[in-house]
Structure formats: structure tokens, C-alpha cells
Write a protein that holds these residues in place. Structure first.
Motif, PDB file in Angstrom:
ATOM      1  N   ARG A 290      26.095  57.282   3.559  1.00 56.46           N
ATOM      2  CA  ARG A 290      27.586  57.347   4.346  1.00 56.46           C
ATOM      3  C   ARG A 290      27.550  56.886   5.645  1.00 56.46           C
ATOM      4  O   ARG A 290      28.194  55.980   6.350  1.00 56.46           O
ATOM      5  N   MET A 291      26.595  57.604   6.439  1.00 54.09           N
ATOM      6  CA  MET A 291      26.358  57.371   8.056  1.00 54.09           C
ATOM      7  C   MET A 291      26.042  55.739   8.316  1.00 54.09           C
ATOM      8  O   MET A 291      26.524  55.160   9.198  1.00 54.09           O
ATOM      9  N   MET A 292      25.115  55.358   7.218  1.00 56.93           N
ATOM     10  CA  MET A 292      24.569  54.120   7.595  1.00 56.93           C
ATOM     11  C   MET A 292      25.916  52.917   7.425  1.00 56.93           C
ATOM     12  O   MET A 292      26.047  52.116   7.974  1.00 56.93           O
ATOM     13  N   ALA A 293      26.447  53.160   6.428  1.00 61.98           N
ATOM     14  CA  ALA A 293      27.496  52.445   5.708  1.00 61.98           C
ATOM     15  C   ALA A 293      28.594  52.269   6.873  1.00 61.98           C
ATOM     16  O   ALA A 293      29.103  51.299   7.406  1.00 61.98           O
ATOM     17  N   ASP A 294      29.053  53.549   7.357  1.00 66.44           N
ATOM     18  CA  ASP A 294      30.056  53.648   8.342  1.00 66.44           C
ATOM     19  C   ASP A 294      29.596  52.818   9.833  1.00 66.44           C
ATOM     20  O   ASP A 294      30.136  51.835  10.214  1.00 66.44           O
ATOM     21  N   ALA A 295      28.317  53.066  10.045  1.00 67.40           N
ATOM     22  CA  ALA A 295      27.781  52.731  11.396  1.00 67.40           C
ATOM     23  C   ALA A 295      27.768  51.077  11.207  1.00 67.40           C
ATOM     24  O   ALA A 295      27.920  50.489  12.261  1.00 67.40           O
ATOM     25  N   LEU A 296      27.275  50.353   9.993  1.00 61.64           N
ATOM     26  CA  LEU A 296      27.171  49.216  10.225  1.00 61.64           C
ATOM     27  C   LEU A 296      28.316  48.265   9.587  1.00 61.64           C
ATOM     28  O   LEU A 296      28.563  47.060   9.702  1.00 61.64           O
ATOM     29  N   GLY A 297      29.593  49.194   9.412  1.00 62.95           N
ATOM     30  CA  GLY A 297      30.683  48.631   8.782  1.00 62.95           C
ATOM     31  C   GLY A 297      30.525  47.981   7.352  1.00 62.95           C
ATOM     32  O   GLY A 297      31.227  47.051   7.423  1.00 62.95           O
ATOM     33  N   LEU A 298      29.584  48.457   6.547  1.00 57.96           N
ATOM     34  CA  LEU A 298      29.279  47.768   5.292  1.00 57.96           C
ATOM     35  C   LEU A 298      29.829  48.854   4.319  1.00 57.96           C
ATOM     36  O   LEU A 298      30.046  50.129   4.463  1.00 57.96           O
ATOM     37  N   SER A 299      29.841  48.396   3.056  1.00 57.99           N
ATOM     38  CA  SER A 299      30.244  49.385   2.001  1.00 57.99           C
ATOM     39  C   SER A 299      28.895  50.258   1.477  1.00 57.99           C
ATOM     40  O   SER A 299      27.781  49.885   1.819  1.00 57.99           O
ATOM     41  N   LYS A 300      29.152  51.472   1.067  1.00 56.50           N
ATOM     42  CA  LYS A 300      28.190  52.372   0.738  1.00 56.50           C
ATOM     43  C   LYS A 300      27.221  51.567  -0.549  1.00 56.50           C
ATOM     44  O   LYS A 300      26.212  52.000  -0.397  1.00 56.50           O
ATOM     45  N   SER A 301      27.809  50.717  -1.461  1.00 54.48           N
ATOM     46  CA  SER A 301      27.200  50.415  -2.411  1.00 54.48           C
ATOM     47  C   SER A 301      26.116  49.436  -1.684  1.00 54.48           C
ATOM     48  O   SER A 301      25.109  49.486  -2.450  1.00 54.48           O
ATOM     49  N   THR A 302      26.518  48.776  -0.894  1.00 54.72           N
ATOM     50  CA  THR A 302      25.624  47.780  -0.388  1.00 54.72           C
ATOM     51  C   THR A 302      24.249  48.835   0.304  1.00 54.72           C
ATOM     52  O   THR A 302      23.001  48.157   0.138  1.00 54.72           O
ATOM     53  N   VAL A 303      24.573  49.752   0.940  1.00 54.21           N
ATOM     54  CA  VAL A 303      23.400  50.508   1.619  1.00 54.21           C
ATOM     55  C   VAL A 303      22.681  51.222   0.279  1.00 54.21           C
ATOM     56  O   VAL A 303      21.359  51.344   0.561  1.00 54.21           O
ATOM     57  N   VAL A 304      23.509  51.607  -0.489  1.00 52.41           N
ATOM     58  CA  VAL A 304      22.830  52.378  -1.655  1.00 52.41           C
ATOM     59  C   VAL A 304      21.598  51.290  -2.361  1.00 52.41           C
ATOM     60  O   VAL A 304      20.548  51.533  -2.726  1.00 52.41           O
ATOM     61  N   GLU A 305      22.082  50.019  -2.573  1.00 55.49           N
ATOM     62  CA  GLU A 305      21.312  49.299  -3.007  1.00 55.49           C
ATOM     63  C   GLU A 305      20.158  48.676  -2.438  1.00 55.49           C
ATOM     64  O   GLU A 305      18.965  48.719  -2.821  1.00 55.49           O
ATOM     65  N   ALA A 306      20.424  48.731  -0.838  1.00 57.11           N
ATOM     66  CA  ALA A 306      19.330  48.600   0.119  1.00 57.11           C
ATOM     67  C   ALA A 306      18.031  49.508   0.003  1.00 57.11           C
ATOM     68  O   ALA A 306      16.840  49.345  -0.029  1.00 57.11           O
ATOM     69  N   TYR A 307      18.960  50.996  -0.077  1.00 60.22           N
ATOM     70  CA  TYR A 307      17.728  52.010  -0.216  1.00 60.22           C
ATOM     71  C   TYR A 307      17.104  51.901  -1.138  1.00 60.22           C
ATOM     72  O   TYR A 307      15.935  52.210  -1.462  1.00 60.22           O
TER      73      TYR A 307
END
Lengths: 468, 468
Positions: free
Chosen positions: A40-57
Motif C-alpha cells: 500500500r505504501m509503495m503504491a501510494d508513494a509512487l502513485g501507482l495501483s496496488k496491483s502493479t506493486v503486487v505484480e512487481a513484488y
């Protein structure tokens, strides 16, 4: 753990998140085992969707770069390997590896000749006086041989040190002195206290090589400043302050190791002014102080211990077996320093402190160093004469002490010469051992007290011939 | 430097860049003084334009969060303050601050009674034998009193230690032993070698409080695992391994401090299996070994020094003034450990090693510890009887050693009791000093060798009344 380099930036959003983490791991801003920011923090910080960060992780977990721990989040995989100083420094030839030189000098048998080592020969030290003092301490009912020391160290010795420091113009209460197990232990404590991993520290170039080894263990960056016969080159010093914003400068004020240079009054004053302007702290390693007849300028004296910490020891003048050194610092730093000393070594040795105290107060130490200065001055003249004859140039004529910094004839590499000499059981100290850059390949440090007799010069001449 | 908290995420792109940096500074993945990724790198990594990153960095410079250095890039502003252990730990009452307790015990005068301290009274230690051994070492022409020690420490003592370790089932060559200036110094070196800042370390809860202080100095995270009379609670241990992926577990195998518990064969075996599965390293602090008549199971023995490092010392049985401890580890760790020892303290004390060696080989040590065990067993029975009479419960009856872990009657807070006792010059050790959680408020550690005579019990009773 997968090898993490800085991969080429991707142009997808998932790739951008992955690149951010690759980079933070590569530059060690995220260490192995560290927790990665939450999705959540990463998504908020980068202005991206959570699903994008989930996929990256998820992809990073698949690559073995991250590890997911249920309920706790994502962590950088792997553990860093144990800290091997030998792997951290510049990868040099073993003959110019500082730790290797130290260990050679300490480990090789009595038959070796050691013009490259950093201490006096045992025969120059007052061993009989030490034995007598030790017997007195052993008998003295007031000296405890079984109890922990008081945390700051033997009060009587601190009292006497305060008086001695006053002779050098350093105004310190006994309560501003903490005893340690030697000068290296003192410096280590100070570094622990003042430095964070990742800080930058200024050193003279060249300087005492163990400063570099010790600082590597503290995981800080080192920046070298060229040294002149009167102290550091102040233009380079100022530039380094501006460019690298160092936290600390570690130096010898009196009798610089390895060059034998001495800080001048003018350089000392301007250096402190720069330190003030740039909020730089200074450790003045003053372990060669007693080799001087007349004290040269001391930063700790000029500065009144505001931003300078002074370190002393008796390892060089009295005995390396009696580990007894001290820190002198501003009053409000003493309590946390003592806490750190207790936490990391519990206490310093009582017996060494008692022996040193005894030799100081009964006049043995003063008589010994008086005689030592004369002997060293003679040895210095002799070494200069004989080394000059072989073709070496003296960089500066030292005011006092045991070290002589020399330049080999054009075209000779000191490390090669040292390697040849080693095969004849003569341990030399090639210049790059002391360099923070590699500018000193043509230089060599000699310890004049270890240069008595013809063997050093005969072997040196042969080694120079062989290395040509 | 501006105070940096985690600001609310912004929904502009410039704000997102700023938030990323706020967060990295707040969680200390970017330390004060650290270089921030370059504008190009940041723009590439985040998939944003350079002008966006330039604007974000400029605003952060304006806020005083970053500093721009010409030609060098952007850096996090400010320097971290000096490391004060007192500020790092949980902010507890001074009476339960571990370092404060240590310093009280070390600094208060001879008239204080110290049932809370961690060492034997001087009268229980063989001071006359020490004095005699010191005189012998002072006279012995083979003992150098002025030279640096060999880097690994006195060979004869390491030889003898290898033989002693074999009696405990630990199979080690003399070349696998490094001498140090006491057990704390040994642990500090090992932590330096094995730990990176940010690593996690498991400790028993409760445990020897200085483990925590020392680990804070290494900037690692601590996770506590509840201790049972037979060793750590293995279910909690395994959960901690999975959740926190610790690098290291530090424990006492024989005679746990503060509880007097002892690792059972079963727990030891299962613990090592878990360590294997989770790639955990273990330091077994074995400084109380010689208080046992029969050796209890040792992780270092079971594991064959594969992932276990053993630490010993003579501070508890012989003399705290003679700083002499040792590390026993797998062969390939020894060289880098010696390098680290040289870099950070140059060498350990020769004289303490020579005195300890003498007392070991001439049988003095064996006779002394034989007598000590009987004396401690008597003192243990007496303390248990008298403390039980006052209403304290013994958590487990220790097999040996000096420590007794007791629970105060319901409703009493050990820190309050300790504070009252202190006003009568009796230094007690309230349980939370040892806790990694704060579960031990009702517990108190007693050192039975310091509980002779009625004063301890009289004061304790009054303090308990006053604290009710």
C-alpha cells in the motif's frame, strides 16, 4: 540469493517498481534481510495501483530477490556474508595489504628484521622497570587483582593524565578522561560513538594504515586528503569538506605516521576554522606525543576539546603488552562513551593501568623517554645518512619520532622491493600500504629504531637491484 | 535538519517522488549524509520525466531535507547524533535501566551490598594466588612484558584451552581459538564479524542484559524468545525464525543468566535442527561453564562448531581485573576474526593470558573452582531457604552457578522494590532489566554469593513492605 546488479530501467510500470528495488538493494540502502515498504505504501508513494506493486513484488520473489513472510510483509533475501576486512579494502598485492603487513611483523620469528614495523625493538623498552612495577602492583594490597575496574578506569591514573595533558596545553578534568585497552581501542570506541554506517571520514593521504582497516569495520567511506610536511593540504581539505560533507577527520597532530611531518601553528588554526564552518569533528591520535621534546601545536589544545577528541596511549613508548590508552573529550560525551565501553568490553584492564601509573609517578617514565629521544635522534641521523647513500630521498626531516618517509629512485616500485626483501626475512613497509589513493607506490616508510646494523641496507640494496 | 515524518502521500507526481524520499529517510534506509539517487536514475526508475524529479528534489532542498553539492549530487541533510545507548533502549525507569544497574554495581563504594550484581565477591576469588602468579610472570624471562601479543593470543594458553574444551566435548584445534580481552570483547568481535546493521538477532527472554546493550551498539534488531527451565520455548523459537529470519541467536548453554536454567539434551538437539533448517548462526556464551561439576549439553559440542561459535572467559571464576576471554569457531572464520581484532584493538593483553595460563597449568584453577562449587551450592541452598521464607518463589532450582531467578509475591513490582532497597544501599536486579519484553516486572535475580548475612533479607523485606 540472486546476484543483484543495476538492471536497465524498464519502461513498464511494473518494471519501474522492480528497478527502484533493484537499485536500493544494489546501493545497499536496502540491506539483505531488510523489510521492503508495504504494497500500500509503495503504491501510494509512487502513485501507482496496488496491483502493479503486487505484480512487481511477486516477480521479485520469483527471482529470489525478495522473500515473502506471512503476516510480516516482504524482505530482501539473503544474509550478507561475514565481514572480512581483507575483502573490503582495495584488492592489492599481498605485500602491500596493510593487515598482512601487520601480521607479518607480529607473527614472524625473532630472526626477522623489521624496518617496516611500527614499534620500537623490545631492547629499547624498559622491560626491567616494567617487571619491577608489575611485582610492586602484585604485592600492593590496594591494587585489586580480581575486581572489575571502575567504568572510567583507574582514578589515580586519570588524575595524573590530566596533569600531563596540561603540560601539552590541553585543559581537561580527570572526569573528561576514559581509560581504554590501548590507542586502537580508544579510536574504535570514538568511531562507534560518532559514526553511523555510511558516514564519510577524512584521512590524511598517506596515513597510519590501521585507520583504514578500522574504518572499514565501521562501514564508513574514506576520503583521503594529501598531506604536506606541515599538515593536510588545506585547499584539498576544504574541497573535501564541501564535496563529501564528512562527519569526522582522524589525524596525528604531532609526528605524523608515516611521514614524520608535524602540523604547523598556521595550518592547525586554519584547519579548526574550516572544521567550525563545516561542522566537522576531529580525532587527534596523539600516541607519539612523548617522542617530542617540545610539544608541537595540538588541535585539542587550540580547540579546547570542543570538536576535537584526543587519544593517547603508552604502547609506543612503554610497552605494547600493557594495553593502556585513553580518550580525552568534552564532558557531555564521557557518560555515553563509558556506557559504550561497558556494553562492548565491560571494562578496561586494571593491572596495565596500575603499572603505567606507577611508572609515571615514580619518574621512571620521564627518564626513559628522555633517553629514548636522544637515541631516536641518533638513529634518525644514521638512517637518513645511510638511506641517502643508497639513493633514497627523504621527504621531510622529522622533528622527532621513529618514522622516516622516503622516496625510492625513479622507476622503482616499493611493493616489488618489499617482496624481494621479504625473501631475505626483512619486512619493509611499501608506501601504498599507507595511501588512501595509490599515489605512494614509489615511497617507503622506515622505522629508524629498527634500522640498526648493516643488514637492512644490504638487503634493501639487493632488493632494489632485483626490482629494477 | 527538518524533522522528517511520514507525510501523507500526495497525488501529484512531484509529491510522489518527495514521498518516496520522505519514507526512505524516515525508515532510515537513507541515512543522514547519504547520497540520493541521481535525477536521471530516479526519473528512469520511476518512469517519470527528469523535470518532475528536479522539481521534487528542489522542493526537498528548500525544505532542508536534502542538500545539493555541486558536482556530487543530492544528499540527505544533517548528521545523526552520537550514539547514546541510553537513548536507544526502551525508555524505562532508571532503576531498571541495564547500563545504569551495571554502573551502580561497579561505581558504588565498598559499603554497598550487591545481591543484584553479576559477579562473585572479591573474597571468593583467589587473590593471593593471582598475586603470586603475577609475580612469577613478572620474573619469567620468557614472558615478554613490552611486545605486542601474537595476533591470535598466547599459543600456550590456546593449546591448554583446546585440551580443556575437549573435556566438555568440544573438539577444537588450538588454531581455532582466538584470545580476547574478556567475554564481552569476544562477543563484540563475533557480532562485528557476523552481523550487518539491520540484521535481526534472537535472544532468550529473559537474558543477560548486556547482550541487549551490545546489540544496540551494533544497530541490529532484537527478538526475544521465552525461556523455559530447559532452554528456549521451541515453538516460539521456530515461529521467530519464520517471522523474523534472524541471522544469529545468542545464548548461554550451561547455567542460563539470569534464570539458572540449563539446556536439556532434547531441546539442544531440536534447536540445532531448526538452526540448520533456517540457516541460523549461534553464539554460545559459555562463561559459566566451570561452575558445573558435570558438563551439561553444549550446542558447540553437538554441532561440532559448524554453525555454533563458543565464547569463554575467566572473569567470573578467577578475576574480572584480568581481562582474558576467547572465541572458539570454525577454522575458516579464524583469520578474518584475527584481522578484525587487529583492526579494532590491535592485540589482546599478554599479561592476563600469561597469568591465567599459569594458574591453569599449575592446578590452582582446578582446586579453586572445586572449592567454589561447594561454596556456591551452600549459598544457593541458604538463599533459596531465606528468600522463600520472605515469600519469594523460586522459578527453577539451578543445577549450579550463582544466579537465582525468583518471583515476588503477587502485586509487587520489582523495580519499585529495587528503588526502595537502593535507598538503603542494597543493589537489587529487577527482572525487567533482563527482559526483551516487559514480562518480568514481578521477577528478581539474586546472586547467591552476594546474599550472605542478614542485611540483604532485612532490607528486602522492608523494601517489599514499602513497595506494596
Amino acid at each position: 540469493m540472486a546476484e543483484v546488479g543495476l538492471k536497465p530501467a524498464s519502461h513498464t510500470r511494473v518494471g519501474a517498481v522492480m528497478d527502484t528495488l533493484y537499485e536500493r538493494i544494489a546501493n545497499r540502502s536496502l540491506m539483505p534481510g531488510a523489510r521492503v515498504p508495504s504494497i500500500r505504501m509503495m503504491a501510494d508513494a509512487l502513485g501507482l495501483s496496488k496491483s502493479t506493486v503486487v505484480e512487481a513484488y511477486d516477480r521479485l520473489v520469483g527471482e529470489g530477490v525478495l522473500v515473502a513472510r506471512r503476516g510480516a510483509g516482504f524482505f530482501v533475501a539473503g544474509h550478507a556474508p561475514p565481514l572480512a576486512l581483507a575483502d573490503l579494502g582495495p584488492q592489492l598485492d599481498r605485500a602491500v595489504d596493510p593487515l598482512w603487513l601487520t601480521r607479518q611483523a607480529l607473527e614472524t620469528g625473532g630472526q626477522a628484521v623489521r624496518p617496516g614495523c611500527g614499534w620500537l625493538p623490545p631492547s629499547w623498552l624498559p622491560e626491567d622497570n616494567m617487571r619491577r612495577a608489575l611485582r610492586v602492583v602484585a604485592r600492593d594490597p590496594h591494587s585489586s587483582l580480581v575486581e572489575y575496574a571502575t567504568p572510567a578506569g583507574l582514578p589515580a591514573l586519570r588524575q595524573h593524565l590530566a596533569w600531563r595533558l596540561a603540560q601539552q596545553g590541553i585543559d581537561a578534568e580527570p572526569s573528561q578522561i576514559v581509560l581504554t585497552d590501548g590507542g586502537t581501542h580508544a579510536l574504535d570506541l570514538i568511531c562507534r560513538f560518532l559514526l553511523e554506517p555510511g558516514d564519510t571520514v577524512l584521512l590524511d593521504d598517506p596515513c597510519y594504515f590501521n585507520f583504514q582497516a578500522l574504518l572499514l569495520a565501521h562501514r564508513v567511506s574514506i576520503v583521503g586528503v594529501p598531506y604536506t610536511p606541515n599538515g593536510p593540504d588545506l585547499r584539498c581539505f576544504e574541497r573535501a569538506l564541501i564535496e563529501h560533507r564528512p562527519r569526522l577527520y582522524i589525524c596525528n597532530a604531532a609526528i605524523h605516521n608515516p611521514t614524520g611531518g608535524t602540523l604547523s601553528q598556521t595550518v592547525a588554526h586554519r584547519l579548526l576554522k574550516l572544521a567550525d564552518e563545516h561542522n566537522l569533528l576531529i580525532v587527534e591520535d596523539d600516541i607519539f606525543a612523548d617522542f617530542e621534546s617540545e610539544p608541537s601545536p595540538r588541535l585539542a589544545a587550540l580547540d579546547g576539546l570542543a570538536r576535537v577528541v584526543s587519544i593517547g596511549s603508552f604502547s609506543k613508548t612503554l610497552s605494547a603488552a600493557m594495553r593502556c590508552g585513553y580518550i580525552v573529550a568534552r564532558q557531555e560525551w564521557i557518560e555515553p562513551l563509558i556506557d559504550l565501553k561497558l556494553a562492548t568490553s565491560f571494562g578496561s584492564g586494571q593491572i596495565a593501568a596500575a603499572v603505567v601509573h606507577r611508572l609515571l609517578v615514580d619518574g621512571t617514565y620521564r627518564r626513559h623517554v628522555d633517553a629514548l629521544r636522544v637515541k631516536l635522534a641518533d638513529a634518525m641521523s644514521e638512517a637518513i645518512r645511510r638511506l641517502t647513500l643508497i639513493g633514497l630521498d627523504v621527504w621531510t626531516r622529522p622533528r622527532a619520532g621513529m618514522f622516516l618517509w622516503t622516496r625510492l629512485p625513479e622507476g622503482l616500485d616499493a611493493a616489488r622491493v618489499a617482496r624481494h626483501a621479504l625473501s631475505e626475512n626483512v619486512i619493509l613497509a611499501p608506501g601504498n600500504v599507507f595511501g588512501t589513493s595509490e599515489q605512494a607506490a614509489q615511497f617507503m616508510r622506515f622505522n629508524v629504531s629498527q634500522c640498526k646494523g648493516p643488514k637492512v641496507y644490504e638487503v634493501l640494496r639487493r632488493a632494489m637491484d632485483a626490482a629494477t
